[in-house]
Scaffold this active site. Structure first.
Site, short mmCIF file in Angstrom:
data_model
loop_
_atom_site.label_atom_id
_atom_site.label_comp_id
_atom_site.label_asym_id
_atom_site.label_seq_id
_atom_site.Cartn_x
_atom_site.Cartn_y
_atom_site.Cartn_z
N LYS A 72 37.74 40.32 28.26
CA LYS A 72 38.47 39.66 29.40
C LYS A 72 36.71 38.53 30.09
O LYS A 72 37.25 37.36 30.61
CB LYS A 72 39.07 40.31 30.30
CG LYS A 72 37.98 41.20 30.74
CD LYS A 72 39.10 41.88 32.25
CE LYS A 72 37.89 42.58 32.95
NZ LYS A 72 37.86 44.42 31.96
N SER B 347 46.79 42.20 34.94
CA SER B 347 45.61 41.95 34.62
C SER B 347 44.56 42.74 35.08
O SER B 347 45.24 43.76 36.15
CB SER B 347 44.43 40.62 34.68
OG SER B 347 44.31 40.71 36.46
N CYS B 348 43.83 43.49 34.10
CA CYS B 348 42.57 44.28 34.93
C CYS B 348 41.62 43.90 35.68
O CYS B 348 40.68 43.90 35.32
CB CYS B 348 41.95 44.28 33.06
SG CYS B 348 42.37 45.70 32.31
N ASP B 349 42.15 42.99 36.27
CA ASP B 349 41.23 42.36 37.57
C ASP B 349 41.84 43.26 38.68
O ASP B 349 42.46 43.17 39.17
CB ASP B 349 41.72 40.75 37.69
CG ASP B 349 40.39 40.29 38.74
OD1 ASP B 349 39.97 40.60 40.06
OD2 ASP B 349 39.89 39.63 38.53
N ASN B 390 42.91 37.44 30.27
CA ASN B 390 43.21 38.84 29.92
C ASN B 390 43.43 38.62 29.01
O ASN B 390 44.46 39.91 28.97
CB ASN B 390 43.90 39.61 30.69
CG ASN B 390 42.55 40.62 31.99
OD1 ASN B 390 42.92 41.81 32.77
ND2 ASN B 390 41.73 39.65 32.92
#
Lengths: 400, 400
Positions: A72, B347-349, B390
């Site tokens: 990402k 998302s990986c956020d 992502n």
């Protein structure tokens, strides 16, 4: 990582200074490239040699741990291809990222589906490809994995509390300490193989010694799970590896060595330690070229000018939100005399202001049309760009 | 408008309530559409009949003022085409938006290049197309326009101080009162025609009477400029026209009528009044379909669940930043019993959390796979979406 919390920087001994960084000003291959090339629209240029060098330094420092690049941070295919060639493994947030890695030559067994929130059809698809390592932090997610990837290996993400990072993460991901063993028990009951624990020390953890508190926290849970009967073999130490944005950071080789010493002291010889650098691998490899659109003063006697750039929050510099990341600027208009500016983006959006609370020092000679290079922009820029807010194209990307 | 400041709502007399809004829950043509269609990836569906109805109501209310649709709110070609057919004119932020309007049939003389920060090559291009109306708020911008669009008409953007909007704008755009006449003088000296003044009352100004303070402020400068000898014929009252996000707003017809009464009282009969609604024309025409990816609790006794959706801050819901806009949700899983949720994106956020400070009330029966419809999402969603953060695709858009 999209930073929201900017703590006051924790002061630590300086081990690498600005002058030691090839990216602290425009030099080397990137400088040569921009001397020969000019871009009409904002463009980030990635030096793949720097990606390779960062990978090698970090891999050597972290050995025998395996690097799983956090795709990402920058999903540019040439970056993935370079890292496949170097022997990197990968951490993916989505099916599209997994597909990218596979298409660039990564093997399914080298991929981790690290998002704790997955679509069931993506779990099933990944399982069918032979991808066998999944993250989870909740019972419902384990149930989804058990249903669509029966028998898979899972690691449980632990929500740590002791981060000393510049930007500790939110509570979005991870289960608290008391839930880790119950989740592993549940995984076993569902026919899954709970092989380990993951965590994230926080984005931009600038010095390796800042890991101590978090590693202590994780080790307590790790040993409790083993004592409870779980056969743990995978320790996923996540990301947090820093890039240079002006504050001193530790160099990757010694950083990795120290982290691994701290890990060994607390966890012993874990069969498979994995690390997921993103920013730490690619940020310093990128330099973004844009241009000045307007320099103005709201009132003739205002001290700070307004400088409007051709790139802003919505076309690639999303990490300036809350002025979290302070990029380094290098301009062709450098006449030696700097003064304060409020920096803003090109859109008709009043929130598209990059730096206002702490104005940026830029040359007084700056004028519309001048080129500006923004350093250390290889991570979390292109992929954050909007599809075309206000009609501005997304940030272009070129690899050299 | 990308909202950053959420003031406590100014309480005003209610003139239109939730039940009067076709978009306050999924009804009519949009409900029928979603009954027959299902989308794998997050998709916003725009009902062009609603765009048309909003345009007609606002145009009737604001007559004889001309509407210049703020294309940035939603640059979907079918929306622009619909508005061209209705007789709308347009406000564009960039060359790409101007090109879009021209390609959908708008005449050059119906376009305003309203960004106060323009690339010189875009000014020259617009001039060559016959576009002759430009915004400016600084001397350097006037010099760029004079050089690349000699003799053009310009209006000077005024930085107002009296906004009562839900989200007053930042200081990014506009010149303060004392600079307006000097900038007009400078325009004359450069051979340009300073024809008027523009301003923005602030995004989501929910009631027409909230315009009073700003209009008073602008009128003082307007009359001073005329007294100074400038022949002003264009009053650009900007945007700020509201959409329904849960708090009461005034209906467009009476809203427009009141604003124009207030304008006439203060400015007399201005030859050309232009208004630039964006959100007010298209937000209520859009409904976004997404799905639930995961419902979990961090601890068994936590009151609020975490609900993770397939859409988040980086794939279309950027206006949830700082929890500025609180969208209305409608789910197929509605079992009558609601409970609090923290809503987050896929998302990986860790910053991709939509509502946490004020949890959202959603059905207790919500599960992974359930469809969720997000109402009033026709403005500032598709164009804010990232190109693929992502690995998630940007928000898709369908017009019916």
């Amino acid at each position: 990582m999209f930073a929201t919390n900017v703590g006051d920087a924790v002061r630590v001994p300086v081990s690498r200074r600005r002058s030691e960084f090839p990216q602290s000003r425009l030099t080397g291959k990137l400088a040569a490239h921009f001397a020969d090339h000019s871009y009409d629209d904002p463009t980030v240029v990635i030096d793949l040699d720097i990606v390779e060098a960062q990978y090698r330094a970090l891999a050597q420092g972290l050995a025998p741990a395996h690097i799983h690049y956090a795709v990402k941070a920058n999903p540019e295919p040439a970056i993935v291809r370079t890292l496949v060639r170097e022997g990197s493994r990968f951490d993916a947030a989505s099916r599209a990222e997994l597909e990218l890695c596979l298409s660039e030559g990564a093997a399914p067994e080298d991929l981790s589906f690290g998002n704790t929130v997955k679509r069931v059809r993506d779990i099933a698809w990944a399982h069918a490809q032979g991808i066998d390592l999944f993250a989870a932090d909740a019972e419902e997610e384990l149930e989804k994995i058990a249903m669509h990837a029966p028998g898979a290996r899972v690691y449980i993400r632990f929500l740590v509390e002791e981060s000393q990072a510049d930007w500790p993460l939110s509570r979005k991901f991870g289960a608290p300490a008391a839930q880790i063993i119950p989740l592993m028990d549940r995984a076993v009951a569902l026919g899954l193989r709970p092989v380990g624990i993951s965590f994230h020390v926080g984005s931009q953890t600038r010095e390796a010694m800042m890991w101590v508190g978090v590693l202590n926290e994780v080790a307590a849970v790790w040993h409790a799970a083993i004592a409870h009967g779980h056969d743990l073999s995978v320790l996923n130490i996540g990301g947090g590896f820093p890039a240079f944005y002006g504050d001193p950071i530790e160099a990757p080789l010694s950083y990795g060595q120290t982290v691994m010493r701290l890990v060994r002291e607390r966890f012993g010889d874990v069969p498979y330690v994995m690390a997921e650098p993103g920013r730490g691998l690619v940020a310093e490899a990128g330099v973004l070229e844009c241009e000045v659109l307007l320099v103005s003063r709201k009132r003739p006697d205002d001290i700070a000018r307004w400088v409007y750039l051709s790139i802003g929050k919505f076309s690639g510099l999303a990490e300036t939100i809350d002025e979290a990341i302070r990029y380094q600027f290098d301009t062709t208009a450098d006449d030696g005399v700097n003064g304060p500016c409020i920096l803003a983006g090109p859109s008709c959006d009043s929130a598209d202001v990059l730096y206002e609370q702490r104005p940026m020092q830029l040359p007084m000679g700056l004028r519309a049309g001048d080129k500006v290079h923004i350093l250390c922009t290889g991570a979390y820029t292109t992929s954050y760009a909007s599809v075309g807010f206000n009609g501005f194209p997304p940030l272009a990307s070129v690899c050299i």
